[in-house]
Scaffold this motif. Structure first.
Motif, PDB file in Angstrom:
ATOM      1  N   PRO A 234     -13.879  -1.314  -8.804  1.00 17.04           N
ATOM      2  CA  PRO A 234     -12.477  -1.213  -9.239  1.00 17.04           C
ATOM      3  C   PRO A 234     -12.248  -0.136 -10.284  1.00 17.04           C
ATOM      4  N   PRO A 235     -11.414   0.868  -9.965  1.00 20.38           N
ATOM      5  CA  PRO A 235     -11.146   1.944 -10.926  1.00 20.38           C
ATOM      6  C   PRO A 235     -10.195   1.490 -12.025  1.00 20.38           C
ATOM      7  N   THR A 236     -10.299   2.165 -13.166  1.00 19.89           N
ATOM      8  CA  THR A 236      -9.378   1.935 -14.275  1.00 19.89           C
ATOM      9  C   THR A 236      -8.254   2.966 -14.281  1.00 19.89           C
ATOM     10  N   LEU A 237      -8.537   4.156 -13.772  1.00 16.46           N
ATOM     11  CA  LEU A 237      -7.545   5.227 -13.644  1.00 16.46           C
ATOM     12  C   LEU A 237      -7.571   5.731 -12.202  1.00 16.46           C
ATOM     13  N   GLY A 238      -6.420   6.137 -11.698  1.00 14.07           N
ATOM     14  CA  GLY A 238      -6.364   6.625 -10.328  1.00 14.07           C
ATOM     15  C   GLY A 238      -5.534   7.886 -10.199  1.00 14.07           C
ATOM     16  N   ILE A 239      -5.820   8.659  -9.143  1.00 22.96           N
ATOM     17  CA  ILE A 239      -5.036   9.848  -8.796  1.00 22.96           C
ATOM     18  C   ILE A 239      -4.786   9.821  -7.291  1.00 22.96           C
TER      19      ILE A 239
END
Length: 480
Positions: free
Chosen positions: A195-200
């Motif tokens: 699970p990412p904490t930041l996304g693009i």
């Protein structure tokens, strides 16, 4: 993560041992209980001390290459129980983990290690175009202030992300992953595992339509990124109206960091210009954020890279990297082979190598960028067909061809082009194979000409470039 695990982590930066991991993933261990090594899934890439995971493939089974990996110095092997048990007797100094499913075991090992190492941020990049370039530039910007681990090449699958995580050092501050998909549910599985904490989300465009069905299917697949239980911030392409509207219903707890040319972008691109300097073609961006303006110049000169550069600046700034430091770090990042690398061939013609892959959005961007460059001679294009477009293939190939009017000659490889046109015309020519295209170019290219090479990976257009002497563009060779 529990308190006991956290206190153990604080006592040192050691990598966990395979015995601990075997218990966690219900694997059977034979051999010495060594520290977790970096793993490979390709026996050709094994270095002494690596681990090897034997994965079943569509054409070949990795279990057939275990002994090759061992001969190259692999110190640990993840394999099916039966094979692991048999080989353990012949290789007593090698650690074997016997499991029922090697892919699930690989993912389980990566999940365990990710919880163990606990990087401060996990950044996931997805989108129809620009994932790998954005990852490269962002990692460079973040490395000014942080220890960064980024997945290699285009490692954007469950296997690739798992291997990237296992290559991470225990004291990494930030992990940057690329998440790709060609079918619904793939990104959802990735964010569930890691699970990412930041996304693009770089862009939503026609890509992998055979698996995703439509542009709406592409959008839904990319928005699976939002299922991460830890996602706190998402940067995205504000200029894409479809994506912008879809995010209006995003959770109110998710911070949005829009990037683009249009008003409303938190990081706004005010202008992007291609110019020719003493180091060859470059891109100059003028960006605005919080009432301040920034100038960024990059060797990634194609205009589609404006977004990747802006994402890198926006997200690294959010993470605490001063904008000026990030700009200095990413200004000289060079294009990778097959992704906009520009060099002079033996004919004296300039070659724009975009041979790595293609979909409609990236093909249009590359054609438009090549059209902007000054050219003393004739513009050429060697274009492979675009795969996985399903029923929209003819539409997109005809659309692309209309944009080739500024090119003197375009050589078209693949049935996708033949299906879109009844006949050739003066500047479009069908070719049957790479060798035919190479022969035409060898006989026709002259000093001052410019050649764009691009197409889907399946066509292997990089083969057309082999044997030509590459000379990187470093001097004032472009004449306006």
């Amino acid at each position: 993560m529990g308190t006991e695990e956290e206190s153990e982590l604080e006592s040192g930066q050691r990598r966990p041992h395979l015995g601990e991991i075997a218990k966690a993933i219900s694997a059977r261990l034979w051999g010495p209980d060594i520290a977790l090594p970096a793993f490979c899934a390709d026996s050709r890439e094994i270095c002494p001390g690596n681990g090897f995971v034997a994965l079943p493939g569509k054409k070949k089974d990795g279990h057939a290459f275990i002994e090759e990996a061992l001969e190259k110095g692999a110190k640990a092997v993840v394999a099916r129980l039966e094979e692991a048990g048999k080989l353990s007797g012949d290789y007593p100094n090698v650690t074997f983990l016997g499991v029922s499913d090697t892919l699930e075991a690989l993912v389980g090992i990566a999940k365990f290690y990710l919880r163990w190492a606990r990087p401060k941020e996990i950044i996931a990049i997805t989108g129809s175009v620009g994932k790998t370039t954005t990852k490269k530039i962002l990692s460079q910007a973040l490395s000014v202030q942080f220890k960064v681990c980024a997945s290699e090449r285009s490692y954007n699958t469950l296997i690739g992300c798992s291997l990237a995580i296992l290559s991470m050092e225990t004291d990494a501050d930030i992990l940057v992953l690329e998440m790709g998909t060609n079918a619904p549910g793939e990104i959802a599985r990735l964010v569930e595992a890691f699970p990412p904490t930041l996304g693009i989300i770089t862009e939503i465009a026609p890509s992998h339509l055979e698996g995703l069905g439509s542009l709406e299917g592409v959008l839904e697949a990319k928005l699976e990124l939002l299922r991460s239980s830890r996602l706190s911030l998402l940067s995205y392409n504000f200029d894409n109206i479809t994506l912008r509207n879809a995010l209006k219903t995003a959770s109110k707890t998710l911070n949005l960091l829009p990037v683009g040319y249009e008003r409303g972008s938190v990081w706004r691109i005010l202008s992007s210009k291609v110019f020719i300097g003493d180091r060859g073609p470059r891109l100059s961006l003028l960006l605005e954020h919080g009432g301040r303006t920034f100038i960024l110049e990059s060797a990634l000169w194609e205009r589609q890279y404006a977004y990747a550069l802006a994402y890198a600046l926006a997200v690294s700034y959010h993470c605490g990297v001063p904008a000026e430091a990030a700009i200095a770090a990413i200004g000289d990042v060079l294009p990778e082979k097959g992704r906009g690398c520009t060099w002079m061939g033996p004919h004296g013609a300039w070659v724009i190598d975009e041979s790595y892959n293609a979909n409609p959005a990236s093909m249009i961007a590359s054609i438009d960028s090549a059209s902007l460059l000054p050219c003393e001679g004739r513009r050429w294009a060697l274009l492979g067909g675009m795969k996985e477009l399903g029923g929209e293939s003819d539409f997109w190939h005809r659309n692309i061809a209309k944009r080739l009017r500024s090119f003197g000659k375009a050589l078209l490889l693949g049935e996708e082009w033949r299906g879109a046109f009844a006949d050739e015309d003066d500047h479009l020519r069908f070719i049957s194979n790479i060798e035919e295209g190479r022969a035409i170019l060898d006989a026709s290219l002259k000093p001052g000409d410019l050649l764009l090479v691009k197409g889907s990976r399946a066509y292997g257009l990089e083969e057309a470039l082999k044997g030509w002497e590459e000379r990187k563009c470093r001097s004032l060779a472009w004449q306006s």
